[in-house]
Design an enzyme around this catalytic site. Structure first.
Site, PDB file in Angstrom:
ATOM      1  CD  GLU A  53       8.627  -6.328 -25.176  1.00 18.41           C
ATOM      2  OE1 GLU A  53       9.215  -5.519 -24.439  1.00 18.41           O
ATOM      3  OE2 GLU A  53       7.893  -5.981 -26.126  1.00 18.41           O
ATOM      4  CG  MET A  54       3.651 -11.198 -21.495  1.00 20.07           C
ATOM      5  SD  MET A  54       4.094  -9.911 -20.306  1.00 20.07           S
ATOM      6  CE  MET A  54       3.048  -8.578 -20.904  1.00 20.07           C
ATOM      7  CD  GLN A 114       3.242  -3.061 -24.806  1.00 15.75           C
ATOM      8  OE1 GLN A 114       2.736  -2.258 -24.022  1.00 15.75           O
ATOM      9  NE2 GLN A 114       3.059  -4.364 -24.680  1.00 15.75           N
ATOM     10  NE  ARG A 157      -2.502   1.278 -22.099  1.00 13.14           N
ATOM     11  CZ  ARG A 157      -3.089   2.012 -21.145  1.00 13.14           C
ATOM     12  NH1 ARG A 157      -4.012   2.897 -21.459  1.00 13.14           N
ATOM     13  NH2 ARG A 157      -2.718   1.874 -19.888  1.00 13.14           N
ATOM     14  CD  GLN A 196       5.747  -5.482 -22.074  1.00 17.64           C
ATOM     15  OE1 GLN A 196       5.338  -5.677 -20.941  1.00 17.64           O
ATOM     16  NE2 GLN A 196       5.656  -6.394 -23.024  1.00 17.64           N
ATOM     17  N   GLY A 243       4.056 -19.506 -26.868  1.00 18.17           N
ATOM     18  CA  GLY A 243       4.346 -18.237 -27.528  1.00 18.17           C
ATOM     19  C   GLY A 243       5.828 -17.952 -27.422  1.00 18.17           C
ATOM     20  CB  ALA A 244       8.474 -17.331 -29.226  1.00 16.16           C
ATOM     21  CD  GLU A 270       4.213  -1.108 -18.528  1.00 15.00           C
ATOM     22  OE1 GLU A 270       5.217  -1.601 -19.026  1.00 15.00           O
ATOM     23  OE2 GLU A 270       3.211  -0.779 -19.183  1.00 15.00           O
ATOM     24  CB  CYS A 311      -2.171  -7.911 -22.876  1.00 17.78           C
ATOM     25  SG  CYS A 311      -0.995  -7.232 -21.691  1.00 17.78           S
TER      26      CYS A 311
END
Length: 423
Positions: A195-196, A123, A57, A119, A192-193, A117, A55
């Site tokens: 990771e975020m 990714q 980059r 996360q 949505g479902a 972070e 979201c």
């Protein structure tokens, strides 16, 4: 071998432009194939390539026999339907040491909206896995990314770069807390479902809201996530008619078009009798039409709007940043050294093959002599002489041919390789 990278992120491009270059995981393989085929027309072969798309980059990493940054920029601009000049005004291009340093900083969380972070590391690993499955990952990029992961691990274990970092999900909860006096009384809808959304739901659930609902394109996945939080499950098609029931809406899907339109929100606000509505759009491209932000009683935040919240406390971690940068610099130097060594591999292979050929020829000759009964010592002496003559033939020829300058260069090289003391 050359390495280059091209990208746009939350600091260089607005969310709508980033949305034009967002690639879902199922789009990565065909996109990589199109990129590599395009660059192959300019290079001697298809380059290695990987795409990192989040979201915040979109980045392309490539490795090939020579740099092709301009062609990569042109291709990406066409794929996003914008002019090359527009993309260049928002993009960053890096090569070799610069590309490696950037990859290491991204993996370590130093280039993220949320400093430190974790996360982004997952990714990046997903991006590498996708490139590998697409057959686009080679030795050079594999080394680059594996070293990125190693450096990131060292940064996290040796520094406090991730201490007290505020995640996007936590920032959303903080903003909601500024609007509503008691988060325990609000009704929250997650769209949505992935990771975020899972992170956001975890943070909101910790405040024990009055009600939680999850809407997702795939009911099975939505039901699985809902079971964790005791939440209701909605169909995406039910959203327009039920939007007014919720005080807070957090959306993050992989849809290429907005799924919550201005009209639906206008109707919801009217049915709510203008009670405030808190909305967070964490998706790129957008899930919620941007015009919604202009509505009274609606407080819409995008990933870029959350930037000032997640920056809190970063100044206090400057010392950790400096430590992390030192670790990254060492990692970059190590990678460049590996690259230099890789450049000599073909020559090393040729030299080894030539030496094996000489050895095999002299060994075959020695076996023939032994088979006819020649003296063993004489055969061994002849074999050693034959090997040394083959090894020295080229050097001796250089010393006896060519002009004076060529002989001088040959002499210096021979002294360096054959006559250095201490060998």
């Amino acid at each position: 071998m050359a390495v280059w990278a091209l990208g746009i992120n939350h600091t260089t491009a607005p969310v709508d432009l980033r949305g034009r270059f967002a690639f879902a995981l199922d789009q990565v393989a065909p996109t990589l194939d199109a990129l590599r085929q395009n660059l192959a027309t300019r290079l001697s072969r298809q380059p290695e390539a990987a795409i990192l798309s989040t979201c915040n980059r979109t980045e392309i990493y490539c490795a090939g026999p020579e740099h092709a940054l301009d062609h990569t920029v042109d291709w990406l601009a066409r794929s996003g339907g914008v002019s090359t000049s527009v993309l260049r005004s928002h993009a960053y291009t890096l090569s070799d040491a610069g590309a490696a340093r950037h990859a290491f900083r991204v993996a370590s969380g130093l280039d993220s909206m949320v400093l430190g972070e974790a996360q982004i590391l997952g990714q990046m690993k997903d991006a590498v896995r996708a490139a590998e499955q697409a057959g686009a990952l080679g030795t050079t990029l594999n080394q680059l990314f594996q070293r990125s992961f190693s450096v990131a691990k060292e940064v996290r274990s040796a520094t406090e770069i991730g201490a007290h970092s505020i995640s996007m999900a936590a920032a959303a909860v903080r903003l909601a807390g500024q609007l509503f006096e008691d988060l325990g009384k609000i009704r929250v809808l997650f769209v949505g479902a992935g990771e975020m959304i899972e992170l956001a739901a975890t943070h909101f659930a910790a405040k024990s809201p009055a009600r939680i609902a999850i809407a997702n394109r795939t009911l099975e996945r939505g039901e699985k996530l809902a079971a964790r939080f005791g939440a209701e499950v909605l169909k995406l098609s039910d959203l327009p008619g039920r939007l007014h029931e919720f005080d807070a809406v957090v959306s993050s899907t992989a849809s290429q078009l907005p799924i919550i339109g201005l009209g639906a929100v206008e109707r919801a606000v009217k049915l709510r009798k203008h009670r405030p509505m808190f909305m967070v759009d964490l998706a790129v491209p957008r899930d919620i039409e941007p015009e919604v932000k202009a509505l009274e009683d609606v407080y819409l935040y995008t990933v870029d709007d959350l930037a000032h919240v997640v920056q809190t406390g970063q100044a206090n971690r400057q010392a950790a940043v400096e430590q992390a940068e030192a670790i990254i610099d060492a990692g970059v130097q190590s990678f460049l050294h590996w690259m230099d060594q890789r450049g000599a591999v073909p020559l090393i292979q040729q030299l080894s093959a030539q030496a094996d050929e000489w050895r095999a020829a002299e060994l075959a000759r020695a076996r023939k002599l032994l088979a006819r009964g020649d003296d063993v010592e004489a055969v061994l002496d002849a074999m050693s002489r034959g090997l040394t003559q083959k090894m020295l033939h080229g050097a001796m020829a250089e010393l006896h041919t060519g002009d004076a300058e060529a002989r001088e260069r040959a002499s210096a090289a021979i002294q360096h390789f054959f006559l250095r003391k201490g060998r």
